[in-house]
Write a protein that holds these residues in place. Structure first.
Motif, PDB file in Angstrom:
ATOM      1  N   PRO A  69       0.636  -1.193   0.119  1.00  0.00           N
ATOM      2  CA  PRO A  69       0.055   0.148  -0.074  1.00  0.00           C
ATOM      3  C   PRO A  69       0.837   1.303   0.068  1.00  0.00           C
ATOM      4  O   PRO A  69       1.787   1.384   0.811  1.00  0.00           O
ATOM      5  CB  PRO A  69      -0.884   0.015   1.218  1.00  0.00           C
ATOM      6  CG  PRO A  69      -0.893  -1.693   1.576  1.00  0.00           C
ATOM      7  CD  PRO A  69       0.379  -2.105   1.008  1.00  0.00           C
ATOM      8  N   GLY A  70       0.608   2.267  -1.162  1.00  0.00           N
ATOM      9  CA  GLY A  70       1.444   3.211  -1.036  1.00  0.00           C
ATOM     10  C   GLY A  70       2.951   3.143  -1.482  1.00  0.00           C
ATOM     11  O   GLY A  70       3.657   4.213  -1.674  1.00  0.00           O
ATOM     12  N   GLU A  71       3.399   1.949  -1.896  1.00  0.00           N
ATOM     13  CA  GLU A  71       4.748   1.615  -2.174  1.00  0.00           C
ATOM     14  C   GLU A  71       5.064   0.970  -3.349  1.00  0.00           C
ATOM     15  O   GLU A  71       4.331  -0.307  -3.453  1.00  0.00           O
ATOM     16  CB  GLU A  71       5.626   1.412  -0.987  1.00  0.00           C
ATOM     17  CG  GLU A  71       6.821   1.266  -1.380  1.00  0.00           C
ATOM     18  CD  GLU A  71       7.772   2.685  -0.884  1.00  0.00           C
ATOM     19  OE1 GLU A  71       8.811   2.813  -1.559  1.00  0.00           O
ATOM     20  OE2 GLU A  71       7.106   3.772  -0.508  1.00  0.00           O
ATOM     21  N   TRP A 104      11.719   4.610  -5.069  1.00  0.00           N
ATOM     22  CA  TRP A 104      12.900   4.749  -5.127  1.00  0.00           C
ATOM     23  C   TRP A 104      13.443   4.578  -6.517  1.00  0.00           C
ATOM     24  O   TRP A 104      13.187   3.356  -7.049  1.00  0.00           O
ATOM     25  CB  TRP A 104      13.810   4.116  -4.159  1.00  0.00           C
ATOM     26  CG  TRP A 104      13.654   4.591  -2.553  1.00  0.00           C
ATOM     27  CD1 TRP A 104      12.801   4.274  -1.747  1.00  0.00           C
ATOM     28  CD2 TRP A 104      14.121   5.860  -2.094  1.00  0.00           C
ATOM     29  NE1 TRP A 104      12.834   5.082  -0.596  1.00  0.00           N
ATOM     30  CE2 TRP A 104      13.639   6.171  -0.729  1.00  0.00           C
ATOM     31  CE3 TRP A 104      14.973   6.981  -2.434  1.00  0.00           C
ATOM     32  CZ2 TRP A 104      13.959   7.334  -0.018  1.00  0.00           C
ATOM     33  CZ3 TRP A 104      15.281   8.091  -2.029  1.00  0.00           C
ATOM     34  CH2 TRP A 104      14.767   8.239  -0.427  1.00  0.00           C
ATOM     35  N   CYS A 105      14.400   5.274  -6.973  1.00  0.00           N
ATOM     36  CA  CYS A 105      14.901   5.198  -8.450  1.00  0.00           C
ATOM     37  C   CYS A 105      16.385   5.534  -8.361  1.00  0.00           C
ATOM     38  O   CYS A 105      16.435   6.642  -7.730  1.00  0.00           O
ATOM     39  CB  CYS A 105      14.015   5.770  -9.506  1.00  0.00           C
ATOM     40  SG  CYS A 105      14.666   5.439 -11.063  1.00  0.00           S
ATOM     41  N   PHE A 106      17.186   4.698  -8.828  1.00  0.00           N
ATOM     42  CA  PHE A 106      18.777   5.187  -9.032  1.00  0.00           C
ATOM     43  C   PHE A 106      18.554   6.385  -9.630  1.00  0.00           C
ATOM     44  O   PHE A 106      18.136   6.497 -11.006  1.00  0.00           O
ATOM     45  CB  PHE A 106      19.540   4.156  -9.441  1.00  0.00           C
ATOM     46  CG  PHE A 106      19.758   3.044  -8.362  1.00  0.00           C
ATOM     47  CD1 PHE A 106      20.458   3.466  -7.142  1.00  0.00           C
ATOM     48  CD2 PHE A 106      19.405   1.867  -8.766  1.00  0.00           C
ATOM     49  CE1 PHE A 106      20.502   2.271  -6.215  1.00  0.00           C
ATOM     50  CE2 PHE A 106      19.578   0.642  -7.741  1.00  0.00           C
ATOM     51  CZ  PHE A 106      20.063   1.090  -6.766  1.00  0.00           C
ATOM     52  N   ALA A 107      19.328   7.578  -9.436  1.00  0.00           N
ATOM     53  CA  ALA A 107      19.696   8.856  -9.930  1.00  0.00           C
ATOM     54  C   ALA A 107      20.026   8.746 -11.602  1.00  0.00           C
ATOM     55  O   ALA A 107      20.011   9.333 -12.505  1.00  0.00           O
ATOM     56  CB  ALA A 107      20.453   9.611  -9.234  1.00  0.00           C
ATOM     57  N   ALA A 125      12.491  13.848  -3.104  1.00  0.00           N
ATOM     58  CA  ALA A 125      13.746  13.692  -2.468  1.00  0.00           C
ATOM     59  C   ALA A 125      14.900  13.237  -3.237  1.00  0.00           C
ATOM     60  O   ALA A 125      14.819  12.347  -4.089  1.00  0.00           O
ATOM     61  CB  ALA A 125      13.493  12.734  -1.304  1.00  0.00           C
ATOM     62  N   GLU A 126      16.057  13.526  -2.996  1.00  0.00           N
ATOM     63  CA  GLU A 126      17.431  12.817  -3.379  1.00  0.00           C
ATOM     64  C   GLU A 126      18.164  12.726  -2.280  1.00  0.00           C
ATOM     65  O   GLU A 126      18.414  13.381  -1.385  1.00  0.00           O
ATOM     66  CB  GLU A 126      17.939  13.912  -4.253  1.00  0.00           C
ATOM     67  CG  GLU A 126      17.052  14.320  -5.644  1.00  0.00           C
ATOM     68  CD  GLU A 126      17.577  15.222  -6.650  1.00  0.00           C
ATOM     69  OE1 GLU A 126      18.755  14.988  -6.923  1.00  0.00           O
ATOM     70  OE2 GLU A 126      16.772  16.157  -7.007  1.00  0.00           O
ATOM     71  N   THR A 127      19.091  11.528  -2.597  1.00  0.00           N
ATOM     72  CA  THR A 127      20.074  11.120  -1.622  1.00  0.00           C
ATOM     73  C   THR A 127      21.289  10.740  -2.383  1.00  0.00           C
ATOM     74  O   THR A 127      21.383  10.701  -3.508  1.00  0.00           O
ATOM     75  CB  THR A 127      19.820   9.816  -0.920  1.00  0.00           C
ATOM     76  OG1 THR A 127      20.006   8.705  -1.527  1.00  0.00           O
ATOM     77  CG2 THR A 127      18.283   9.931  -0.338  1.00  0.00           C
ATOM     78  N   ASP A 128      22.390  10.752  -1.566  1.00  0.00           N
ATOM     79  CA  ASP A 128      23.707  10.509  -1.910  1.00  0.00           C
ATOM     80  C   ASP A 128      23.850   8.757  -2.190  1.00  0.00           C
ATOM     81  O   ASP A 128      24.796   8.562  -2.488  1.00  0.00           O
ATOM     82  CB  ASP A 128      24.888  11.090  -1.242  1.00  0.00           C
ATOM     83  CG  ASP A 128      24.901  10.406   0.226  1.00  0.00           C
ATOM     84  OD1 ASP A 128      23.924   9.479   0.533  1.00  0.00           O
ATOM     85  OD2 ASP A 128      25.703  11.176   0.955  1.00  0.00           O
ATOM     86  N   LYS A 139      16.598   8.743  -6.026  1.00  0.00           N
ATOM     87  CA  LYS A 139      15.566   9.890  -5.952  1.00  0.00           C
ATOM     88  C   LYS A 139      14.323   9.135  -5.393  1.00  0.00           C
ATOM     89  O   LYS A 139      14.122   7.916  -6.045  1.00  0.00           O
ATOM     90  CB  LYS A 139      15.370  10.432  -7.118  1.00  0.00           C
ATOM     91  CG  LYS A 139      16.499  11.240  -7.883  1.00  0.00           C
ATOM     92  CD  LYS A 139      16.195  11.743  -9.126  1.00  0.00           C
ATOM     93  CE  LYS A 139      17.470  12.378  -9.770  1.00  0.00           C
ATOM     94  NZ  LYS A 139      17.404  13.766 -10.134  1.00  0.00           N
ATOM     95  N   ARG A 140      13.610   9.769  -4.766  1.00  0.00           N
ATOM     96  CA  ARG A 140      12.164   9.515  -4.236  1.00  0.00           C
ATOM     97  C   ARG A 140      11.139   9.952  -5.071  1.00  0.00           C
ATOM     98  O   ARG A 140      11.332  11.414  -5.256  1.00  0.00           O
ATOM     99  CB  ARG A 140      12.110   9.731  -2.758  1.00  0.00           C
ATOM    100  CG  ARG A 140      10.882   9.198  -2.096  1.00  0.00           C
ATOM    101  CD  ARG A 140      10.995   7.808  -1.671  1.00  0.00           C
ATOM    102  NE  ARG A 140       9.935   7.614  -0.752  1.00  0.00           N
ATOM    103  CZ  ARG A 140       9.389   6.252  -0.957  1.00  0.00           C
ATOM    104  NH1 ARG A 140       9.761   5.077  -1.345  1.00  0.00           N
ATOM    105  NH2 ARG A 140       8.233   6.098   0.177  1.00  0.00           N
ATOM    106  N   LEU A 141      10.367   9.188  -5.602  1.00  0.00           N
ATOM    107  CA  LEU A 141       9.326   9.832  -6.564  1.00  0.00           C
ATOM    108  C   LEU A 141       7.991   9.529  -6.022  1.00  0.00           C
ATOM    109  O   LEU A 141       7.780   8.570  -5.504  1.00  0.00           O
ATOM    110  CB  LEU A 141       9.547   9.129  -8.172  1.00  0.00           C
ATOM    111  CG  LEU A 141      10.648   9.568  -8.614  1.00  0.00           C
ATOM    112  CD1 LEU A 141      11.840   8.632  -8.472  1.00  0.00           C
ATOM    113  CD2 LEU A 141      10.522   9.953 -10.223  1.00  0.00           C
TER     114      LEU A 141
END
Length: 148
Positions: A69-71, A104-107, A125-128, A139-141
């Motif tokens: 749910p939601g993901e 989540w998806c790799f940049a 959101a974006e992370t290292d 990146k979080r979409l």
């Protein structure tokens, strides 16, 4: 024609092979697991912990989506089926019964990022990459149903 159906335990081997082949296209990712580990992951976690929809073309599995749910946990398409509408069919199946979905998806996965943006997802959101197993930026979409 793409047929969508609920994945069963008997599909674990085919899903794992598809998962391994699809991830093999992501040349920026380190190889963290072998095919046997991928099979165990699909069998013991993906098929037991998520709702998995399998895309089939002429009796051959060509993609799958694993969701909660939601993901969206996973969405993979066989390399030889890319560009044939398989990913879109799988994504539409998820979006049909959810009001909000994140993933989540790799940049560096520019093809996937373009695909999700085309379907109305926005980067929130974006992370290292320090928190993911591959240690690659991600990146979080998120997608929201209009009016939800």
């Amino acid at each position: 024609m793409i047929l969508l159906r609920a994945a069963q335990a008997a599909d674990a081997g085919a899903l794992a092979a598809l998962f391994t082949a699809s991830r093999g296209l992501l040349d920026f990712l380190p190889q963290l697991h072998d095919a046997a580990e991928d099979r165990a992951f699909i069998r013991d976690h993906v098929l037991t912990d998520t709702r998995v929809t399998l895309a089939d073309q002429r009796g051959v599995p060509v993609g799958f989506v694993a969701e909660r749910p939601g993901e969206i946990e996973h969405l993979y398409v066989a390399p030889d089926a890319l560009g044939q509408g398989v990913g879109s069919a799988l994504l539409r199946a998820v979006l049909a019964h959810q009001d909000e979905v994140a993933l989540w998806c790799f940049a560096e996965n520019t093809r996937a990022l373009a695909f999700y943006r085309h379907h109305g997802f926005e980067v929130i959101a974006e992370t290292d990459g320090a928190a993911n197993e591959a240690k690659r930026p991600d990146k979080r979409l998120r997608w929201l149903r209009a009016g939800a």
